[in-house]
Design a protein around this motif. Sequence first.
Motif, mmCIF file in Angstrom:
data_model
loop_
_atom_site.group_PDB
_atom_site.id
_atom_site.type_symbol
_atom_site.label_atom_id
_atom_site.label_comp_id
_atom_site.label_asym_id
_atom_site.label_seq_id
_atom_site.Cartn_x
_atom_site.Cartn_y
_atom_site.Cartn_z
ATOM 1 N N SER A 12 30.746 40.681 44.222
ATOM 2 C CA SER A 12 31.604 39.921 43.302
ATOM 3 C C SER A 12 31.813 38.495 43.799
ATOM 4 O O SER A 12 31.872 38.230 44.997
ATOM 5 C CB SER A 12 32.953 40.612 43.110
ATOM 6 N N ILE A 13 31.915 37.588 42.853
ATOM 7 C CA ILE A 13 32.185 36.183 43.151
ATOM 8 C C ILE A 13 33.680 36.009 43.396
ATOM 9 O O ILE A 13 34.100 35.235 44.239
ATOM 10 C CB ILE A 13 31.727 35.295 41.975
ATOM 11 N N ALA A 14 34.495 36.737 42.631
ATOM 12 C CA ALA A 14 35.948 36.671 42.766
ATOM 13 C C ALA A 14 36.577 37.933 42.195
ATOM 14 O O ALA A 14 35.990 38.585 41.334
ATOM 15 C CB ALA A 14 36.489 35.451 42.026
ATOM 16 N N ASN A 15 37.768 38.248 42.691
ATOM 17 C CA ASN A 15 38.578 39.345 42.170
ATOM 18 C C ASN A 15 39.942 38.773 41.822
ATOM 19 O O ASN A 15 40.587 38.157 42.669
ATOM 20 C CB ASN A 15 38.733 40.463 43.214
ATOM 21 N N ILE A 16 40.362 38.971 40.575
ATOM 22 C CA ILE A 16 41.578 38.344 40.084
ATOM 23 C C ILE A 16 42.354 39.365 39.257
ATOM 24 O O ILE A 16 41.770 40.139 38.502
ATOM 25 C CB ILE A 16 41.209 37.115 39.212
ATOM 26 N N HIS A 17 43.680 39.345 39.370
ATOM 27 C CA HIS A 17 44.506 40.309 38.637
ATOM 28 C C HIS A 17 44.719 39.937 37.173
ATOM 29 O O HIS A 17 44.979 40.808 36.357
ATOM 30 C CB HIS A 17 45.864 40.483 39.324
ATOM 31 N N ASP A 18 44.612 38.664 36.835
ATOM 32 C CA ASP A 18 44.872 38.197 35.473
ATOM 33 C C ASP A 18 43.558 37.928 34.738
ATOM 34 O O ASP A 18 42.724 37.155 35.216
ATOM 35 C CB ASP A 18 45.724 36.928 35.530
ATOM 36 N N TYR A 19 43.387 38.554 33.580
ATOM 37 C CA TYR A 19 42.152 38.409 32.805
ATOM 38 C C TYR A 19 41.870 36.955 32.433
ATOM 39 O O TYR A 19 40.766 36.457 32.619
ATOM 40 C CB TYR A 19 42.212 39.276 31.541
ATOM 41 N N ASN A 20 42.867 36.265 31.897
ATOM 42 C CA ASN A 20 42.661 34.874 31.468
ATOM 43 C C ASN A 20 42.273 33.978 32.641
ATOM 44 O O ASN A 20 41.445 33.082 32.499
ATOM 45 C CB ASN A 20 43.911 34.335 30.762
ATOM 46 N N GLU A 21 42.873 34.215 33.779
ATOM 47 C CA GLU A 21 42.528 33.454 34.978
ATOM 48 C C GLU A 21 41.087 33.755 35.409
ATOM 49 O O GLU A 21 40.348 32.863 35.828
ATOM 50 C CB GLU A 21 43.502 33.794 36.106
ATOM 51 N N ALA A 22 40.676 35.000 35.302
ATOM 52 C CA ALA A 22 39.296 35.373 35.648
ATOM 53 C C ALA A 22 38.303 34.657 34.730
ATOM 54 O O ALA A 22 37.283 34.151 35.201
ATOM 55 C CB ALA A 22 39.118 36.886 35.552
ATOM 56 N N VAL A 23 38.599 34.606 33.449
ATOM 57 C CA VAL A 23 37.713 33.922 32.499
ATOM 58 C C VAL A 23 37.642 32.440 32.841
ATOM 59 O O VAL A 23 36.564 31.852 32.907
ATOM 60 C CB VAL A 23 38.192 34.130 31.045
#
Length: 75
Positions: A12-23
Motif C-alpha cells: 500500500s502507498i498509504a493507509n487512511i481512516h477517512d475515505y475522502n482523505e484517501a481519495v
Amino acid sequence: METRIFFNPGDSIANIHDYNEAVRKGQIFKKERQADDLVIAKGPDDEEYAIFYAKDAKPDASTKNAKQYQVQRKL
C-alpha cells in the motif's frame, strides 16, 4: 455491486481512516508522480482505506500475504 480484489498490505502507498482523505491523497499522489492507475480500497478490517497501484493486484488469496480488499474507487 461491490468488487473485491486481493493485495499484499505491504504494497500500500498509504493507509487512511477517512475515505475522502484517501481519495484526495490518491489524487495528489497520482498527479505529482504521474503514477499508473490507483485503487482506493477498504481494508479487510473495515476500519481504514488503503491506496494501491492497480497493477499490484494479486490473482487470489493463495498469493503470499494477500488479503481481500473491497474496491471503493479507481483513480
